[in-house]
Design a protein around this motif. Structure first.
Motif, PDB file in Angstrom:
ATOM      1  N   PHE A  94       0.867  -0.885  -0.202  1.00 38.34           N
ATOM      2  CA  PHE A  94       0.101   0.354  -0.114  1.00 38.34           C
ATOM      3  C   PHE A  94       0.965   1.827   0.093  1.00 38.34           C
ATOM      4  N   ASP A 150      -5.211   5.239   7.001  1.00 39.09           N
ATOM      5  CA  ASP A 150      -6.196   5.138   5.626  1.00 39.09           C
ATOM      6  C   ASP A 150      -7.559   5.544   5.059  1.00 39.09           C
ATOM      7  N   ASP A 168      -9.342   6.443   2.957  1.00 34.79           N
ATOM      8  CA  ASP A 168     -10.186   5.858   2.132  1.00 34.79           C
ATOM      9  C   ASP A 168     -10.928   4.569   2.043  1.00 34.79           C
ATOM     10  N   HIS A 169      -9.894   3.970   3.473  1.00 33.93           N
ATOM     11  CA  HIS A 169     -10.458   2.330   3.823  1.00 33.93           C
ATOM     12  C   HIS A 169     -10.190   1.683   2.773  1.00 33.93           C
ATOM     13  N   LYS A 170      -8.880   1.813   1.841  1.00 33.82           N
ATOM     14  CA  LYS A 170      -8.423   1.022   0.688  1.00 33.82           C
ATOM     15  C   LYS A 170      -7.806  -0.436   1.396  1.00 33.82           C
ATOM     16  N   ARG A 192      -9.577  -3.346   3.712  1.00 31.38           N
ATOM     17  CA  ARG A 192     -10.744  -3.567   2.805  1.00 31.38           C
ATOM     18  C   ARG A 192      -9.480  -4.506   2.185  1.00 31.38           C
ATOM     19  N   ASN A 193      -8.451  -3.803   1.421  1.00 37.69           N
ATOM     20  CA  ASN A 193      -7.192  -5.154   1.397  1.00 37.69           C
ATOM     21  C   ASN A 193      -6.690  -6.164   1.928  1.00 37.69           C
TER      22      ASN A 193
END
Length: 242
Positions: A36, A150, A152-154, A157-158
């Motif tokens: 990330f 984080d 945007d929560h990406k 979630r990943n």
């Protein structure tokens, strides 16, 4: 991800595909940690707020150090400061084992985006219980670990650790120098992690990496010998435990 469901139409069962919330699989031991790039606050001597890094990359650490990544729900709450203050107080021990420590939540990183509960704002609040109004959030102070945002929560979630409330679950990942996850665990947010146990696992991972063929049995503590990979080794270990 899709979920199969069935409904009755004119007496017949018909299969339907229902879309489920998108999330990657929880990284299990032996899998590569999802990479990330995100805003982060990194320690900076003489600057309690820490240094802003707009695009901090996990890949920048791979090949250089072991990584312990902790996700947590939210800054300025209740269990989270108990964990992070305890972690701050033992951070040198993790560094001595060759770990870079990252903590991650969906809070903003920058003070100018959130003056009350961003990573920088939380670092600038005192971690002393007697400081300030007792009914206001306690801070974590000037901590020597990297705080990833984080918003945007990406990332959560990943990593498969976004809870039903949209916040990160309390998850911990130990990642080796090659970028592979070696320990992964997640728990409900109302139960805090024990930093002594995190240190024991960090030391155990280092031990098995550096002592080929040796195992870490139940009850192993940093500085202990390992267990031989044999039935004889098991018997010897059980004798010690008894």
């Amino acid at each position: 991800m899709k979920i199969r469901a069935f409904t009755a139409i004119s007496g017949a069962l018909v299969s339907l595909s229902l879309a489920a919330p998108s999330a990657e699989a929880f990284p299990i031991p032996g899998s590569y940690a999802p990479l990330f790039e995100a805003p982060a606050v990194v320690p900076q001597k003489g600057n309690p707020a820490g240094k802003l890094v707009e695009k901090f990359s996990l890949s920048s650490l791979i090949g250089k150090s072991r990584i312990m990544l902790l996700t947590y729900p939210k800054n300025c709450t209740f269990i989270c400061p108990t964990e992070l203050i305890a972690l701050k107080n033992r951070i040198d021990d993790f560094h001595e084992l060759g770990y870079e420590v990252l903590v991650l939540s969906t809070d903003e990183a920058y003070l100018d985006k959130d003056k009350e509960a961003s990573h920088q704002a939380w670092r600038m609040k005192s971690d002393k219980p007697a400081a300030g109004d007792r009914n206001t959030p306690i801070g974590i102070g000037d901590a020597d670990f990297i705080m990833v945002s984080d918003a945007d929560h990406k990332i959560i979630r990943n990593y498969g650790v976004e809870g039903e409330d949209g916040l990160a679950l309390r998850a911990t990942f130990f990642i080796d120098k090659q970028g592979k996850v070696q320990i992964s665990e997640v728990q409900m947010n109302s139960i805090g992690r024990d930093v002594d146990e995190l240190y024991r696992k960090a030391a155990a991972l280092k031990f098995v990496e550096e002592n080929e063929g040796m195992l870490v049995p139940q009850g192993w503590q940093p500085g202990d010998a390992g267990m031989e990979r044999s039935h004889k080794g098991v018997r010897k270990q059980i004798k010690k435990q008894n």
